[in-house]
Design a protein around this motif. Sequence first.
Motif, PDB file in Angstrom:
ATOM      1  N   ALA A   3     -19.341 -20.260 -48.434  1.00  0.00           N
ATOM      2  CA  ALA A   3     -18.947 -20.681 -46.986  1.00  0.00           C
ATOM      3  C   ALA A   3     -17.806 -20.103 -46.475  1.00  0.00           C
ATOM      4  CB  ALA A   3     -19.046 -22.130 -46.911  1.00  0.00           C
ATOM      5  N   VAL A   4     -17.767 -19.643 -45.405  1.00  0.00           N
ATOM      6  CA  VAL A   4     -16.620 -19.149 -44.782  1.00  0.00           C
ATOM      7  C   VAL A   4     -15.986 -20.021 -43.861  1.00  0.00           C
ATOM      8  CG1 VAL A   4     -15.356 -17.304 -43.516  1.00  0.00           C
ATOM      9  CG2 VAL A   4     -17.125 -16.701 -44.919  1.00  0.00           C
ATOM     10  N   LEU A   5     -14.744 -20.662 -44.284  1.00  0.00           N
ATOM     11  CA  LEU A   5     -13.968 -21.794 -43.495  1.00  0.00           C
ATOM     12  C   LEU A   5     -12.656 -21.287 -42.781  1.00  0.00           C
ATOM     13  CD1 LEU A   5     -13.679 -24.185 -46.498  1.00  0.00           C
ATOM     14  CD2 LEU A   5     -15.554 -24.016 -44.530  1.00  0.00           C
ATOM     15  N   HIS A   6     -12.476 -21.981 -41.531  1.00  0.00           N
ATOM     16  CA  HIS A   6     -11.091 -21.511 -40.917  1.00  0.00           C
ATOM     17  C   HIS A   6     -10.097 -22.024 -41.767  1.00  0.00           C
ATOM     18  CE1 HIS A   6      -8.794 -20.815 -37.440  1.00  0.00           C
ATOM     19  NE2 HIS A   6      -8.402 -21.872 -37.494  1.00  0.00           N
ATOM     20  N   ALA A   7      -9.417 -21.442 -42.542  1.00  0.00           N
ATOM     21  CA  ALA A   7      -8.536 -21.952 -43.375  1.00  0.00           C
ATOM     22  C   ALA A   7      -7.751 -20.794 -44.155  1.00  0.00           C
ATOM     23  CB  ALA A   7      -9.249 -22.619 -44.619  1.00  0.00           C
ATOM     24  N   THR A   8      -6.523 -21.033 -44.431  1.00  0.00           N
ATOM     25  CA  THR A   8      -5.809 -20.040 -45.448  1.00  0.00           C
ATOM     26  C   THR A   8      -5.775 -20.583 -46.776  1.00  0.00           C
ATOM     27  OG1 THR A   8      -4.187 -19.489 -43.333  1.00  0.00           O
ATOM     28  CG2 THR A   8      -3.326 -19.135 -45.581  1.00  0.00           C
ATOM     29  N   ARG A  46      -9.289 -17.075 -42.560  1.00  0.00           N
ATOM     30  CA  ARG A  46     -10.775 -17.302 -42.701  1.00  0.00           C
ATOM     31  C   ARG A  46     -10.740 -17.165 -44.401  1.00  0.00           C
ATOM     32  NH1 ARG A  46     -13.998 -12.975 -41.110  1.00  0.00           N
ATOM     33  NH2 ARG A  46     -12.050 -11.692 -40.759  1.00  0.00           N
ATOM     34  N   THR A  47     -11.155 -18.109 -44.985  1.00  0.00           N
ATOM     35  CA  THR A  47     -11.297 -18.280 -46.419  1.00  0.00           C
ATOM     36  C   THR A  47     -12.786 -18.411 -46.963  1.00  0.00           C
ATOM     37  OG1 THR A  47      -9.051 -19.088 -46.777  1.00  0.00           O
ATOM     38  CG2 THR A  47     -10.375 -19.205 -48.685  1.00  0.00           C
ATOM     39  N   GLN A  48     -13.192 -17.511 -47.764  1.00  0.00           N
ATOM     40  CA  GLN A  48     -14.490 -17.904 -48.372  1.00  0.00           C
ATOM     41  C   GLN A  48     -14.568 -18.802 -49.469  1.00  0.00           C
ATOM     42  OE1 GLN A  48     -17.701 -14.760 -48.262  1.00  0.00           O
ATOM     43  NE2 GLN A  48     -17.307 -14.905 -50.634  1.00  0.00           N
ATOM     44  N   VAL A  49     -15.251 -19.934 -49.559  1.00  0.00           N
ATOM     45  CA  VAL A  49     -15.426 -20.783 -50.648  1.00  0.00           C
ATOM     46  C   VAL A  49     -16.486 -20.795 -51.181  1.00  0.00           C
ATOM     47  CG1 VAL A  49     -15.115 -23.284 -51.365  1.00  0.00           C
ATOM     48  CG2 VAL A  49     -13.523 -22.247 -49.740  1.00  0.00           C
ATOM     49  N   ALA A  57     -11.835 -19.538 -54.285  1.00  0.00           N
ATOM     50  CA  ALA A  57     -11.503 -18.970 -52.934  1.00  0.00           C
ATOM     51  C   ALA A  57     -11.481 -17.452 -53.182  1.00  0.00           C
ATOM     52  CB  ALA A  57     -10.385 -19.416 -52.173  1.00  0.00           C
ATOM     53  N   THR A  58     -12.100 -16.756 -52.033  1.00  0.00           N
ATOM     54  CA  THR A  58     -11.874 -15.408 -52.102  1.00  0.00           C
ATOM     55  C   THR A  58     -11.739 -15.060 -50.603  1.00  0.00           C
ATOM     56  OG1 THR A  58     -14.131 -15.027 -51.873  1.00  0.00           O
ATOM     57  CG2 THR A  58     -13.376 -14.795 -53.957  1.00  0.00           C
ATOM     58  N   ALA A  59     -11.251 -13.603 -50.328  1.00  0.00           N
ATOM     59  CA  ALA A  59     -11.235 -13.301 -48.940  1.00  0.00           C
ATOM     60  C   ALA A  59     -12.646 -12.899 -48.374  1.00  0.00           C
ATOM     61  CB  ALA A  59     -10.264 -12.102 -48.822  1.00  0.00           C
ATOM     62  N   PRO A  60     -13.233 -13.222 -47.178  1.00  0.00           N
ATOM     63  CA  PRO A  60     -14.585 -12.509 -46.884  1.00  0.00           C
ATOM     64  C   PRO A  60     -14.602 -11.023 -46.844  1.00  0.00           C
ATOM     65  CG  PRO A  60     -13.630 -14.293 -45.259  1.00  0.00           C
ATOM     66  CD  PRO A  60     -12.513 -13.972 -46.169  1.00  0.00           C
ATOM     67  N   PRO A  61     -15.585 -10.562 -47.356  1.00  0.00           N
ATOM     68  CA  PRO A  61     -15.691  -9.056 -47.145  1.00  0.00           C
ATOM     69  C   PRO A  61     -15.018  -8.531 -45.715  1.00  0.00           C
ATOM     70  CG  PRO A  61     -17.593 -10.095 -47.978  1.00  0.00           C
ATOM     71  CD  PRO A  61     -17.042 -11.199 -47.098  1.00  0.00           C
ATOM     72  N   GLY A  62     -14.408  -7.501 -46.188  1.00  0.00           N
ATOM     73  CA  GLY A  62     -13.591  -6.969 -44.612  1.00  0.00           C
ATOM     74  C   GLY A  62     -12.338  -7.358 -44.166  1.00  0.00           C
ATOM     75  N   LEU A  63     -12.008  -8.566 -44.743  1.00  0.00           N
ATOM     76  CA  LEU A  63     -10.739  -9.264 -44.231  1.00  0.00           C
ATOM     77  C   LEU A  63      -9.331  -8.505 -45.051  1.00  0.00           C
ATOM     78  CD1 LEU A  63      -9.702 -11.523 -42.488  1.00  0.00           C
ATOM     79  CD2 LEU A  63      -9.356 -12.911 -44.675  1.00  0.00           C
TER      80      LEU A  63
END
Length: 137
Positions: A3-8, A46-49, A57-63
């Motif tokens: 899931a991609v969340l609005h988070a750092t 944007r953080t992918q969980v 946690a990872t960065a979404p692709p392309g971020l």
Amino acid sequence: MNAVLHATCVAFDGRGVLILGPSGSGKSALGLHLMALGARLVADDRTQVEVAEGLFATAPPGLPPLIEARGVGLLRADPLPRARLVLAVDLGARETERLPPRREWMHKGHALPLVHGPMTGHFPAAIRLYILSGRQD
């Protein structure tokens, strides 16, 4: 299941803190402060969980590996590709208790310890110590 969340997210020694809150609540600012204390950027805004024997946690692709510094601009960072999440901070909720009870943030059946954000002067240092050493009840 990601899931991609609005988070750092930033991390100390691979142990990550997920910084949640509404737009303008200070997620990037707290991330920057923690980076000044030795954390590495995982993802800003944007953080992918992902769930894999815990939460990661990872960065979404392309971020790109950038973090926003209001009034300064987008700053480059040496990102950490992945971090195990050990703490969540909700800057949308204000802590009112001096010694707050333990709280949890739930994501897809997995719980993380949760603290609310009093953006006081000691808060970033306290978060760093919490991530590295834990909390005593």
